[in-house]
Design a protein around this motif. Structure first.
Motif, PDB file in Angstrom:
ATOM      1  N   ALA A 169       0.841  -1.199   0.000  1.00  0.00           N
ATOM      2  CA  ALA A 169       0.000   0.000   0.000  1.00  0.00           C
ATOM      3  C   ALA A 169       0.874   1.247   0.000  1.00  0.00           C
ATOM      4  CB  ALA A 169      -0.921  -0.011   1.220  1.00  0.00           C
ATOM      5  N   GLY A 170       2.005   1.171   0.705  1.00  0.00           N
ATOM      6  CA  GLY A 170       2.933   2.290   0.766  1.00  0.00           C
ATOM      7  C   GLY A 170       3.618   2.578  -0.553  1.00  0.00           C
ATOM      8  N   VAL A 171       3.649   1.588  -1.447  1.00  0.00           N
ATOM      9  CA  VAL A 171       4.210   1.809  -2.782  1.00  0.00           C
ATOM     10  C   VAL A 171       3.371   2.841  -3.527  1.00  0.00           C
ATOM     11  CG1 VAL A 171       4.651   0.733  -5.032  1.00  0.00           C
ATOM     12  CG2 VAL A 171       5.240  -0.490  -2.931  1.00  0.00           C
ATOM     13  N   ILE A 172       2.063   2.818  -3.279  1.00  0.00           N
ATOM     14  CA  ILE A 172       1.147   3.765  -3.926  1.00  0.00           C
ATOM     15  C   ILE A 172       1.224   5.129  -3.242  1.00  0.00           C
ATOM     16  CG2 ILE A 172      -1.262   4.235  -4.510  1.00  0.00           C
ATOM     17  CD1 ILE A 172      -1.723   1.197  -4.481  1.00  0.00           C
ATOM     18  N   HIS A 173       1.123   5.114  -1.904  1.00  0.00           N
ATOM     19  CA  HIS A 173       1.203   6.363  -1.129  1.00  0.00           C
ATOM     20  C   HIS A 173       1.480   6.009   0.329  1.00  0.00           C
ATOM     21  CE1 HIS A 173       0.294  10.316   0.513  1.00  0.00           C
ATOM     22  NE2 HIS A 173       0.202  10.791  -0.722  1.00  0.00           N
ATOM     23  N   THR A 174       2.331   6.781   0.969  1.00  0.00           N
ATOM     24  CA  THR A 174       2.684   6.489   2.365  1.00  0.00           C
ATOM     25  C   THR A 174       1.472   6.548   3.291  1.00  0.00           C
ATOM     26  OG1 THR A 174       3.309   8.824   2.647  1.00  0.00           O
ATOM     27  CG2 THR A 174       5.075   7.255   2.150  1.00  0.00           C
ATOM     28  N   GLN A 216       1.073 -11.561  -3.290  1.00  0.00           N
ATOM     29  CA  GLN A 216       1.538 -12.499  -4.308  1.00  0.00           C
ATOM     30  C   GLN A 216       1.581 -11.840  -5.687  1.00  0.00           C
ATOM     31  OE1 GLN A 216       2.515 -15.726  -3.277  1.00  0.00           O
ATOM     32  NE2 GLN A 216       2.194 -14.661  -1.322  1.00  0.00           N
ATOM     33  N   ASP A 217       2.421 -12.368  -6.531  1.00  0.00           N
ATOM     34  CA  ASP A 217       2.530 -11.856  -7.897  1.00  0.00           C
ATOM     35  C   ASP A 217       1.184 -11.992  -8.607  1.00  0.00           C
ATOM     36  OD1 ASP A 217       4.006 -10.774 -10.045  1.00  0.00           O
ATOM     37  OD2 ASP A 217       4.290 -12.755 -10.921  1.00  0.00           O
ATOM     38  N   GLY A 218       0.693 -10.899  -9.188  1.00  0.00           N
ATOM     39  CA  GLY A 218      -0.569 -10.941  -9.915  1.00  0.00           C
ATOM     40  C   GLY A 218      -1.789 -10.643  -9.067  1.00  0.00           C
ATOM     41  N   ASP A 219      -1.603 -10.330  -7.779  1.00  0.00           N
ATOM     42  CA  ASP A 219      -2.746  -9.960  -6.935  1.00  0.00           C
ATOM     43  C   ASP A 219      -3.366  -8.651  -7.425  1.00  0.00           C
ATOM     44  OD1 ASP A 219      -2.762 -12.085  -5.212  1.00  0.00           O
ATOM     45  OD2 ASP A 219      -1.795 -11.045  -3.538  1.00  0.00           O
ATOM     46  N   ILE A 220      -4.689  -8.582  -7.345  1.00  0.00           N
ATOM     47  CA  ILE A 220      -5.412  -7.336  -7.600  1.00  0.00           C
ATOM     48  C   ILE A 220      -5.931  -6.864  -6.246  1.00  0.00           C
ATOM     49  CG2 ILE A 220      -7.364  -6.252  -8.775  1.00  0.00           C
ATOM     50  CD1 ILE A 220      -7.063  -8.389 -10.965  1.00  0.00           C
ATOM     51  N   LEU A 221      -5.546  -5.659  -5.838  1.00  0.00           N
ATOM     52  CA  LEU A 221      -5.801  -5.199  -4.476  1.00  0.00           C
ATOM     53  C   LEU A 221      -6.598  -3.899  -4.438  1.00  0.00           C
ATOM     54  CD1 LEU A 221      -2.181  -5.758  -3.094  1.00  0.00           C
ATOM     55  CD2 LEU A 221      -4.143  -7.259  -2.743  1.00  0.00           C
ATOM     56  N   HIS A 222      -7.489  -3.834  -3.469  1.00  0.00           N
ATOM     57  CA  HIS A 222      -8.181  -2.580  -3.156  1.00  0.00           C
ATOM     58  C   HIS A 222      -7.941  -2.319  -1.673  1.00  0.00           C
ATOM     59  CE1 HIS A 222     -11.096   0.638  -3.044  1.00  0.00           C
ATOM     60  NE2 HIS A 222     -11.715   0.041  -2.046  1.00  0.00           N
TER      61      HIS A 222
END
Length: 227
Positions: A169-174, A216-222
């Motif tokens: 999640a931090g990759v998107i925004h801290t 995991q590789d390929g996960d789609i996350l919200h």
């Protein structure tokens, strides 16, 4: 490195524990380099690798070997003895060797997705050399990809293998990491099979994951968060 070895050897002999630990690592590296071997060929423990990383040695960097083949050989690279020689050499360092044909890659760059698929099939190749290089580089660097999907866009995000949901999640925004609550998660493969989130829920494929979840590789996350 030899100068460093001489310097810390004196400290190690003076019973400096930190210097003694570093001396062991430097000695291993220097011995290998003197024999003409790359630093990455030296077997080191986890703590030793942390010490060695501070030296930023060029030959400690991971390697991918790329062999440029002719159009006639690309479907079966092992038919070329030079490719086999490179493969044997790379295997000693646990490195990948990727066979590509530069001429074919140039032609592929001007084709659309459907035309590429037909072209590769005619050549007896499953995927382009460029795709192979990208996959190999990701694997070599310990990188993976997760996705976020919205009404207006779908984005791919690169993360390091072993990262948790809050770290991703931090990759998107801290702020996403600081206020992380949980993540709605489903896999890319499941999404391609069921085609919609509603059907994913019906099939029990949509999950809620907490702070300890390893993405995991390929996960789609919200991500659900509150700051």
């Amino acid at each position: 490195m030899e100068n460093r070895l001489t310097k810390i050897e004196r400290k190690a002999q003076a019973k400096d524990k930190e210097a003694a630990a570093e001396y062991v690592v430097v000695k291993k590296l220097v011995d290998a380099l003197r024999e003409g071997k790359p630093a990455r060929s030296v077997e080191l423990g986890k703590e030793e690798m942390e010490v060695a990383s501070g030296y930023q040695l060029l030959t400690s960097k991971p390697m991918i070997y790329i062999a440029n083949m002719s159009e006639e050989e690309i479907a079966d690279p092992t038919s070329n003895r030079h490719f086999n020689t490179v493969k044997e050499y790379a295997a000693k360092e646990n490195n990948d060797v990727i066979a590509i044909c530069a001429k074919i890659e140039e032609e592929l760059s001007s084709l659309d997705k459907e035309e590429k698929s037909v072209f590769l099939q005619d050549l007896g190749i499953s995927e382009s050399g460029l795709d192979q290089v990208i996959k190999s580089a990701y694997h070599l660097l310990g990188l993976k990809t997760f996705f976020t999907v919205g009404v207006q866009e779908c984005r791919a995000w690169t993360f390091h293998d072993g990262m948790t949901a809050p770290e991703c999640a931090g990759v998107i925004h801290t702020d996403f990491q600081k206020g992380f609550i949980r993540a709605e998660c489903f896999s890319y493969d499941d999404y391609m099979e069921y085609k919609s989130e509603a059907k994913l829920k019906e099939a029990g494929k949509l999950r809620l994951e907490g702070k300890e979840y390893i993405v995991q590789d390929g996960d789609i996350l919200h991500f659900r968060f509150n700051v």
